[in-house]
Design an enzyme around this catalytic site. Structure first.
Site, PDB file in Angstrom:
ATOM      1  N   GLY A 153       3.952   7.427  -2.006  1.00 13.78           N
ATOM      2  CA  GLY A 153       5.244   6.984  -1.959  1.00 13.78           C
ATOM      3  C   GLY A 153       6.351   7.633  -1.168  1.00 13.78           C
ATOM      4  O   GLY A 153       7.510   7.526  -0.963  1.00 13.78           O
ATOM      5  N   GLY A 154       5.738   8.512  -0.157  1.00 11.02           N
ATOM      6  CA  GLY A 154       6.419   9.198   1.057  1.00 11.02           C
ATOM      7  C   GLY A 154       7.098   7.947   1.372  1.00 11.02           C
ATOM      8  O   GLY A 154       8.484   8.342   1.799  1.00 11.02           O
ATOM      9  N   LYS A 155       6.816   6.941   1.983  1.00  9.33           N
ATOM     10  CA  LYS A 155       7.583   5.954   2.828  1.00  9.33           C
ATOM     11  C   LYS A 155       8.433   5.256   1.755  1.00  9.33           C
ATOM     12  O   LYS A 155       9.428   4.836   2.238  1.00  9.33           O
ATOM     13  CB  LYS A 155       6.505   5.012   3.702  1.00  9.33           C
ATOM     14  CG  LYS A 155       5.848   5.941   4.651  1.00  9.33           C
ATOM     15  CD  LYS A 155       4.607   5.110   5.113  1.00  9.33           C
ATOM     16  CE  LYS A 155       3.722   6.018   6.099  1.00  9.33           C
ATOM     17  NZ  LYS A 155       2.987   6.913   5.283  1.00  9.33           N
ATOM     18  N   ASP A 171       1.247   0.210   5.287  1.00 11.74           N
ATOM     19  CA  ASP A 171       0.782   1.613   5.592  1.00 11.74           C
ATOM     20  C   ASP A 171      -0.691   1.229   5.240  1.00 11.74           C
ATOM     21  O   ASP A 171      -1.007   1.898   4.001  1.00 11.74           O
ATOM     22  CB  ASP A 171       1.565   2.797   5.140  1.00 11.74           C
ATOM     23  CG  ASP A 171       0.987   4.315   5.606  1.00 11.74           C
ATOM     24  OD1 ASP A 171       0.458   4.200   6.584  1.00 11.74           O
ATOM     25  OD2 ASP A 171       1.093   5.001   4.659  1.00 11.74           O
ATOM     26  N   ASP A 192       0.843  -1.153  -4.950  1.00 12.72           N
ATOM     27  CA  ASP A 192      -0.509  -0.730  -4.613  1.00 12.72           C
ATOM     28  C   ASP A 192      -1.467  -0.890  -5.935  1.00 12.72           C
ATOM     29  O   ASP A 192      -1.025  -1.372  -6.944  1.00 12.72           O
ATOM     30  CB  ASP A 192      -0.242   1.036  -4.551  1.00 12.72           C
ATOM     31  CG  ASP A 192      -1.195   1.700  -3.881  1.00 12.72           C
ATOM     32  OD1 ASP A 192      -1.128   2.238  -2.841  1.00 12.72           O
ATOM     33  OD2 ASP A 192      -2.128   1.876  -4.491  1.00 12.72           O
ATOM     34  N   CYS A 247      -3.098   6.296   9.417  1.00 14.26           N
ATOM     35  CA  CYS A 247      -3.111   7.563   9.964  1.00 14.26           C
ATOM     36  C   CYS A 247      -4.435   7.886  10.463  1.00 14.26           C
ATOM     37  O   CYS A 247      -5.446   8.756   9.975  1.00 14.26           O
ATOM     38  CB  CYS A 247      -2.775   8.605   8.764  1.00 14.26           C
ATOM     39  SG  CYS A 247      -3.900   8.243   7.255  1.00 14.26           S
ATOM     40  N   CYS A 295       0.933  -1.219  -0.036  1.00 12.39           N
ATOM     41  CA  CYS A 295      -0.110   0.056   0.190  1.00 12.39           C
ATOM     42  C   CYS A 295       0.899   1.268  -0.035  1.00 12.39           C
ATOM     43  O   CYS A 295       1.146   2.101   0.956  1.00 12.39           O
ATOM     44  CB  CYS A 295      -0.831   0.043   1.199  1.00 12.39           C
ATOM     45  SG  CYS A 295      -2.050  -1.448   1.195  1.00 12.39           S
ATOM     46  N   ALA A 296       1.648   1.448  -1.147  1.00 12.40           N
ATOM     47  CA  ALA A 296       2.653   2.314  -1.017  1.00 12.40           C
ATOM     48  C   ALA A 296       2.665   3.664  -1.671  1.00 12.40           C
ATOM     49  O   ALA A 296       3.353   4.710  -1.334  1.00 12.40           O
ATOM     50  CB  ALA A 296       3.900   1.368  -1.920  1.00 12.40           C
ATOM     51  N   ASP A 327      -3.688  -5.906  -6.312  1.00 12.99           N
ATOM     52  CA  ASP A 327      -4.539  -6.040  -5.150  1.00 12.99           C
ATOM     53  C   ASP A 327      -3.658  -6.875  -4.402  1.00 12.99           C
ATOM     54  O   ASP A 327      -3.724  -8.073  -4.546  1.00 12.99           O
ATOM     55  CB  ASP A 327      -5.691  -6.552  -5.704  1.00 12.99           C
ATOM     56  CG  ASP A 327      -6.811  -6.429  -4.465  1.00 12.99           C
ATOM     57  OD1 ASP A 327      -6.225  -6.368  -3.318  1.00 12.99           O
ATOM     58  OD2 ASP A 327      -8.049  -6.635  -4.632  1.00 12.99           O
TER      59      ASP A 327
HETATM   60  C1  LIG Z   1      -2.551   5.257   3.351  1.00 11.25           C
HETATM   61  S1  LIG Z   1      -2.378   5.267   1.704  1.00 11.25           S
HETATM   62  C2  LIG Z   1      -0.620   4.888   1.564  1.00 11.25           C
HETATM   63  C3  LIG Z   1       0.105   6.013   1.533  1.00 11.25           C
HETATM   64  C4  LIG Z   1       1.592   5.705   1.302  1.00 11.25           C
HETATM   65  N1  LIG Z   1       2.347   4.363   2.038  1.00 11.25           N
HETATM   66  C5  LIG Z   1       2.570   6.673   1.498  1.00 11.25           C
HETATM   67  O1  LIG Z   1       3.302   6.771   2.224  1.00 11.25           O
HETATM   68  O2  LIG Z   1       2.847   7.689   0.526  1.00 11.25           O
HETATM   69  C6  LIG Z   1      -3.154   3.550   1.220  1.00 11.25           C
HETATM   70  C7  LIG Z   1      -2.709   2.920  -0.064  1.00 11.25           C
HETATM   71  O3  LIG Z   1      -3.426   1.591  -0.095  1.00 11.25           O
HETATM   72  C8  LIG Z   1      -3.591   1.433  -1.278  1.00 11.25           C
HETATM   73  N2  LIG Z   1      -4.860   0.336  -1.278  1.00 11.25           N
HETATM   74  C9  LIG Z   1      -6.054   0.141  -0.928  1.00 11.25           C
HETATM   75  N3  LIG Z   1      -6.493  -1.289  -1.227  1.00 11.25           N
HETATM   76  C10 LIG Z   1      -5.362  -2.135  -1.439  1.00 11.25           C
HETATM   77  C11 LIG Z   1      -5.335  -3.151  -1.692  1.00 11.25           C
HETATM   78  N4  LIG Z   1      -6.051  -4.055  -1.683  1.00 11.25           N
HETATM   79  N5  LIG Z   1      -4.014  -3.755  -2.381  1.00 11.25           N
HETATM   80  C12 LIG Z   1      -3.263  -2.752  -2.602  1.00 11.25           C
HETATM   81  N6  LIG Z   1      -3.050  -1.489  -2.198  1.00 11.25           N
HETATM   82  C13 LIG Z   1      -4.173  -1.030  -1.563  1.00 11.25           C
HETATM   83  C14 LIG Z   1      -4.591   2.736  -1.866  1.00 11.25           C
HETATM   84  O4  LIG Z   1      -4.483   2.973  -3.066  1.00 11.25           O
HETATM   85  C15 LIG Z   1      -3.674   3.776  -1.230  1.00 11.25           C
HETATM   86  O5  LIG Z   1      -2.549   4.066  -2.101  1.00 11.25           O
END
Ligand SMILES: C[S@@+](CC[C@H](N)C(=O)[O-])C[C@H]1O[C@@H](n2cnc3c(N)ncnc32)[C@H](O)[C@@H]1O
Length: 418
Positions: free
Chosen positions: A238-240, A297, A255, A350, A234-235, A281
């Site tokens: 991409g901050g992390k 995340d 992601d 968050c 869930c990247a 997914d």
């Molecule tokens: C909290 S954000 C991530 C922020 C990111 N880690 C950062 O630091 O920039 C959650 C992310 O989970 C992704 N997401 C949601 N469900 C998902 C799934 N089933 N598989 C993969 N990614 C998923 C979303 O597209 C979203 O980008």
């Protein structure tokens, strides 16, 4: 009738507020759906809708004090009045301008009512709202779990725009940069500035830093330095991922959102950092290897980001929080299978809802006896990050308030038995 200058921005703000409150959209998505506005008017529309969302219960109380008629929550009259009052209180718009731009929005409708309510309130004089009320169900929920002091801190924080936090790829740059730009470094690789114009700041084009709330930068700091292969699950955007790549890890970033991955790719290009990107997914994806460390995340209600995104307080309902918790539990289950024995799994959200943080981890540990909490060691996180008796980290409104506060967060590191 000639069009009044500035009505276009107000009409767009009305469309955005309606999309957020009636259709549950994010303000970003609602703003993205509005076309044919100059960037300046678009910015103004987002600012007006945002100011209304920061103070909605107080604006509604003002409106109700000026009319005996009960205006339905989603009526156009109430929406237009909220926006006009938000401009008065949040943006200092002159009275004549806010009246002149409000009335055309209700032409052929409740124009007299809107004019009457605005006239009454403006004649009486409107006091500034120092610490806006939170939506009653949120105030009650947070008072129940975190206590009234946290609610009061959240009220103070929602009134003001947060400072700009930058994370640097190279920690050695931060002190000098903070000194040159009147900022402060509150953690390694971090600089906080009061300015908000990102693209004008030196170093952006060269990719020396990226924007990231200080709290959001903490989870990646829990990935052990010696972990070679790291999965960032869930990247995007991409901050992390950038923190992990800058720390020298070999990162696979997964992601499900193609659009958000585009932003992640742009971010990596700008910062000259590398990661393997996978659009998938996580509930069905299967990696072809095990990882030394995994950062999950997880998607969540994002209620910890209420300072920047006040609409999260209206979008997060008990049902959506419960759905979030279910998804987070499933994602953790998946991630746990891909970790090598002895590896570290960092979980973060968050969210200020314990259902998405503490309770997810409690359930996970109860059903995964091979995992234990690995509390942060001294020096891994800045001193302000308080650690619970269980070894988890919870960031609440009120923390570092004098320095400008932080987003609400939960994070923990789990380790798999070797
Ligand atoms: C909290 S954000 C991530 C922020 C990111 N880690 C950062 O630091 O920039 C959650 C992310 O989970 C992704 N997401 C949601 N469900 C998902 C799934 N089933 N598989 C993969 N990614 C998923 C979303 O597209 C979203 O980008």
């Amino acid at each position: 009738m000639p069009s009044v200058e500035g009505v276009g921005a107000r009409r767009a703000a009305l469309q955005m507020l309606d999309a957020v409150l009636r259709r549950g959209q994010t303000l970003d998505a609602a703003g993205g759906a509005v076309r044919n506005l100059s960037p300046q008017d678009h910015g103004l529309a987002v600012a007006i809708a945002g100011e209304a969302l920061r103070r909605l219960p107080d604006l509604d109380a003002l409106i109700d004090s000026a009319t005996r008629q009960r205006l339905p929550d989603d009526s156009k009259a109430r929406m237009v009045l909220r926006l006009a009052l938000a401009q008065k209180i949040g943006l200092g718009t002159p009275d004549h301008a806010l009246v002149a731009t409000a009335l055309p929005l209700v032409d052929g409708g409740p124009r007299r009512l809107v004019h009457g309510v605005l006239g009454t309130l403006l004649r009486k004089g409107i006091e500034p709202i120092g610490a806006p009320r939170l939506p009653p169900e949120v105030a009650e929920r947070w008072a129940g779990v975190w206590g009234d002091e946290v609610v009061q801190a959240a009220r103070r924080q929602i009134a003001t725009r947060p400072a700009l936090d930058l994370t640097f790829a190279d920690d050695l740059e931060t002190q000098a940069y903070a000194g040159q730009h009147g900022g402060a470094s509150l953690a390694p690789a971090h600089v906080r500035l009061q300015s908000s114009s990102v693209a004008d700041l030196p170093g952006y084009g060269e990719g020396r830093w990226w924007v990231q709330d200080l709290a959001a930068s903490l989870p990646a700091r829990l990935i052990p330095a010696d972990a070679a292969g790291v999965l960032d699950l869930c990247a995007a955007p991409g901050g992390k991922t950038m923190q992990l790549a800058a720390a020298g890890h070999r990162v696979v970033a997964v992601d499900a959102s193609a659009n958000r991955l585009v932003r992640l790719r742009e971010n990596l290009q700008r910062t000259h950092l590398e990661a393997e990107l996978v659009e998938a997914d996580a509930l069905t994806w299967q990696p072809d290897r095990a990882f030394d460390a995994i950062l999950l995340d997880a998607p969540c209600s994002a209620t910890g980001t209420f300072r920047r995104h006040p609409e999260v307080l209206y979008r997060a309902r008990p049902r959506t929080i419960a759905e979030g918790a279910e998804l987070q539990g499933k994602l953790l289950d998946r991630a746990a299978q891909w970790l090598r024995p002895g590896g570290s799994l960092v979980y973060s959200v968050c969210s200020l809802e314990p259902e998405e943080g503490e309770e997810v981890i409690r359930d996970f540990l109860a059903s995964h006896p091979g995992f234990t909490t690995d509390a942060p060691r001294p020096g891994e996180l800045p001193d302000f990050a308080s650690i619970s008796p269980e070894g988890w980290v919870r960031i609440l409104p009120g923390l570092l308030e004098a320095e400008g506060g932080l987003d609400g967060f939960f994070m923990t590191r789990l380790v798999r038995a070797g």
